[in-house]
Each structure stands twice: as structure tokens, then as C-alpha cells.
Design a protein around this motif. Structure first.
Motif, PDB file in Angstrom:
ATOM      1  N   VAL A  91       0.864  -1.164   0.000  1.00 26.59           N
ATOM      2  CA  VAL A  91       0.000   0.000   0.000  1.00 26.59           C
ATOM      3  C   VAL A  91       0.909   1.224   0.000  1.00 26.59           C
ATOM      4  N   SER A  92       0.427   2.339  -0.529  1.00 30.24           N
ATOM      5  CA  SER A  92       1.223   3.563  -0.439  1.00 30.24           C
ATOM      6  C   SER A  92       0.315   4.781  -0.483  1.00 30.24           C
ATOM      7  N   HIS A  93       0.860   5.877   0.012  1.00 29.98           N
ATOM      8  CA  HIS A  93       0.143   7.159   0.000  1.00 29.98           C
ATOM      9  C   HIS A  93       1.074   8.202  -0.573  1.00 29.98           C
ATOM     10  N   ARG A  94       0.698   8.758  -1.726  1.00 25.36           N
ATOM     11  CA  ARG A  94       1.543   9.777  -2.360  1.00 25.36           C
ATOM     12  C   ARG A  94       1.002  11.163  -2.053  1.00 25.36           C
TER      13      ARG A  94
ATOM     14  N   CYS B  45       9.311   6.793 -15.760  1.00 25.21           N
ATOM     15  CA  CYS B  45       9.013   7.046 -14.348  1.00 25.21           C
ATOM     16  C   CYS B  45       9.542   5.922 -13.463  1.00 25.21           C
TER      17      CYS B  45
ATOM     18  N   PRO C  82      14.071   5.163 -12.038  1.00 25.49           N
ATOM     19  CA  PRO C  82      14.807   5.321 -10.764  1.00 25.49           C
ATOM     20  C   PRO C  82      14.847   4.051  -9.911  1.00 25.49           C
ATOM     21  N   VAL C  83      13.948   3.102 -10.179  1.00 29.35           N
ATOM     22  CA  VAL C  83      13.957   1.860  -9.381  1.00 29.35           C
ATOM     23  C   VAL C  83      14.426   0.668 -10.215  1.00 29.35           C
TER      24      VAL C  83
ATOM     25  N   PHE D 253       8.455  -0.227  -7.931  1.00 31.64           N
ATOM     26  CA  PHE D 253       8.490   0.602  -6.732  1.00 31.64           C
ATOM     27  C   PHE D 253       8.134  -0.197  -5.481  1.00 31.64           C
ATOM     28  N   THR D 254       7.214  -1.136  -5.626  1.00 26.79           N
ATOM     29  CA  THR D 254       6.686  -1.832  -4.454  1.00 26.79           C
ATOM     30  C   THR D 254       7.670  -2.811  -3.852  1.00 26.79           C
ATOM     31  N   HIS D 255       7.899  -2.657  -2.555  1.00 31.07           N
ATOM     32  CA  HIS D 255       8.565  -3.687  -1.768  1.00 31.07           C
ATOM     33  C   HIS D 255       7.452  -4.389  -0.994  1.00 31.07           C
TER      34      HIS D 255
ATOM     35  N   ALA E 230       5.016  -5.681   1.527  1.00 31.30           N
ATOM     36  CA  ALA E 230       4.935  -5.309   2.942  1.00 31.30           C
ATOM     37  C   ALA E 230       5.149  -6.524   3.836  1.00 31.30           C
TER      38      ALA E 230
END
Lengths: 166, 166
Positions: free
Chosen positions: A45-48, A148, A151-152, A159-161, A163
């Protein structure tokens, strides 16, 4: 209900049923909306705060299996990652909680190291809104996605590692 | 490796295996950690800025079925909701993205209108950390849970509104 409307109702219901059941158009690069992704399991999950969106990242069965085995650099062929994106909303009974508002888009990364070798081994696709309009004017849209994600690159362009799960 | 340690190693490995496979202790009110919740599907997500935590809300099959049918006021008996809570962390490659850090706890609400009639029809339980230590000194801990959920009594004591899914 007037008689004309009454006579038309079965046809209208049939049309609505057909519409609801129709698959969205494929992305401009030919990727089809993955079937059943609403039932995939959670990876993260993420919050930008730069664009005020909440996200949940789901994985198809191959992705969940790979994540739990620690096989994410690289992820194996067959993996599909889904990212569901909502605009921020404030919880009506808890002002300090940000919760999902309007849906923004559903995004997918499809791993096939050979087929998608020009974009890091990943096919990208995105459908906008609840009506799932494919994103991109032509197949070149993937360059925006890939740019985009550059960078990863050391994390297989993801982007996701996953959880930590208790 | 000295001989004494070598001789002890199989027993140590066995103990570790038992530990890893053992179910966590039940909550003080007798609720057992629901089996298989890591594989449940997603109902929502939230970010609390008052305690800097990210959350994902999962539902057992009965919960997913109820949510998709709009049967959430009240949720039917048999529903279990899970909330997994992580401390905020900053994405290493995207500073404006908050992502899951250390796990804080896994929380559950078990619907049984008769059995749990004193707490809104819900049994509450929480396990802390990766080692899943049950929360609460005695069965009275549920009053703390119930008190916090009272502001959402009009939503069957549930904070989560299932997120719109495209």
C-alpha cells in the motif's frame, strides 16, 4: 410508467447488462485488462502526498508466490502487478484518516523478460476511472511509464517492496 | 562449531520450527487468530496521520461477498474484517510516497450479532508485532476497542467503507 417505456424496459435492461459485462478496450500496446484482478491478494500500500492519492498493490497468484519466496529481483515471467489508485478523501468520522475517494486508475505491470525486453522486461498498461478507459494515444505511451520507473531499475523497475506480513 | 553446540543444533532447529509453525496465543477474550487471513482480499486502505500508520483492510470470503452485495449495514454474521497496520516509512526512491515500514499489529472484528451483543455484535481482537503477541491484559480490553468504534455506530461500528473498485 407509460406504455412505451414499459415495452422498452426489457431491451434497456439487456443493453445495460451487456454494457456492464463488456470488457474494457485493450491498452494501445495490446495488453488486455487482466481478468479477475479484483480478487488478487495484497502486496503493499502507499500514500503519495505529491498527487494526493492512496494506492493498494495487488499481485496475481504468480506474484504472491514469488513475493513470499523472496523472488523479486527479478520477478519471474508470468507475474502481474496491479496498482489501484484513489484520490485522497477524509474519513467522515476520523479527520486524521485519509481514505479512498474517487477511483483514479488501475495500473498493471506484466512480466515477460523477452517480449518486453525494451522496457525492462515489463509490459505496462493503465485504465482510467470507473469506466476503465485505456490510457495512451498510441503504443508509445509506455515510454512515459518506463521513464518514471527508471529510478527503481535496481529493484527490477518495481516501486513496491512487498509489505512485511505478520 | 564446538561439539556441544553441534550436538544441540538439531534440537534448536526443531524448537525453531515448532515456534515458527505454532499458532499465536488466543486473545484474552478467547478469539483465535483467524486462519489464512494473509490470503484474504482487499476491502480498503487508510493512512492515519495522528499516529503515522498505514493500514490495509482485508475481508474473509463472507465479508467480500457482503461488501460486493452492499450488505454492510449491518454486516452479516460470519464476516471477519482484518486490519493490518504498519508504521509509516518513506519510499527510498520517491520521497513523497509513504509506504509500509515496521508492522505494528493485525486487528480483527468478528461478526456474531448474538454472541457479541454487548459490543455491537462484534468480537474484537488484536495481535501485536511480527511475533503476534495478543493484546490486552484480560477480556475487558474489548471495551477500549468498542469505545473507539462508537463514533461509527451508524455504520455498524465499522470505520471501513469498502473502496470503489473499477
Amino acid at each position: 410508467m407509460n406504455k412505451r417505456l414499459f415495452n422498452t424496459l426489457p431491451a434497456l435492461l439487456l443493453a445495460a447488462g451487456t454494457l456492464a459485462g463488456a470488457a474494457p478496450a485493450p491498452a494501445p500496446n495490446g495488453i488486455e485488462l487482466p481478468a479477475g484482478y479484483r480478487d488478487w491478494r495484497m502486496l503493499g500500500v502507499s500514500h503519495r502526498t505529491d498527487n494526493s492519492t492512496l494506492r493498494v498493490i495487488l499481485g496475481n497468484p504468480a506474484a504472491i508466490e514469488a513475493a513470499r519466496a523472496g523472488q523479486t529481483r527479478p520477478w519471474p515471467d508470468g507475474v502481474i502487478l496491479a496498482k489501484l489508485v484513489w484520490k485522497d478523501a477524509v474519513h467522515p468520522a476520523w479527520a486524521a484518516a485519509t481514505v479512498p475517494g474517487e477511483i483514479v486508475q488501475a495500473e498493471f505491470m506484466v512480466k515477460d523478460a523477452e517480449k518486453y525486453r525494451d522496457t525492462g522486461g515489463w509490459g505496462f498498461a493503465r485504465w482510467k476511472g470507473l469506466d476503465q478507459t485505456p490510457y495512451g494515444k498510441d503504443a508509445g505511451f509506455v515510454q512515459e511509464c518506463f521513464g518514471c520507473h527508471t529510478p527503481v531499475r535496481d529493484n527490477d523497475y518495481v516501486f513496491t517492496h512487498p509489505a512485511a506480513l505478520p
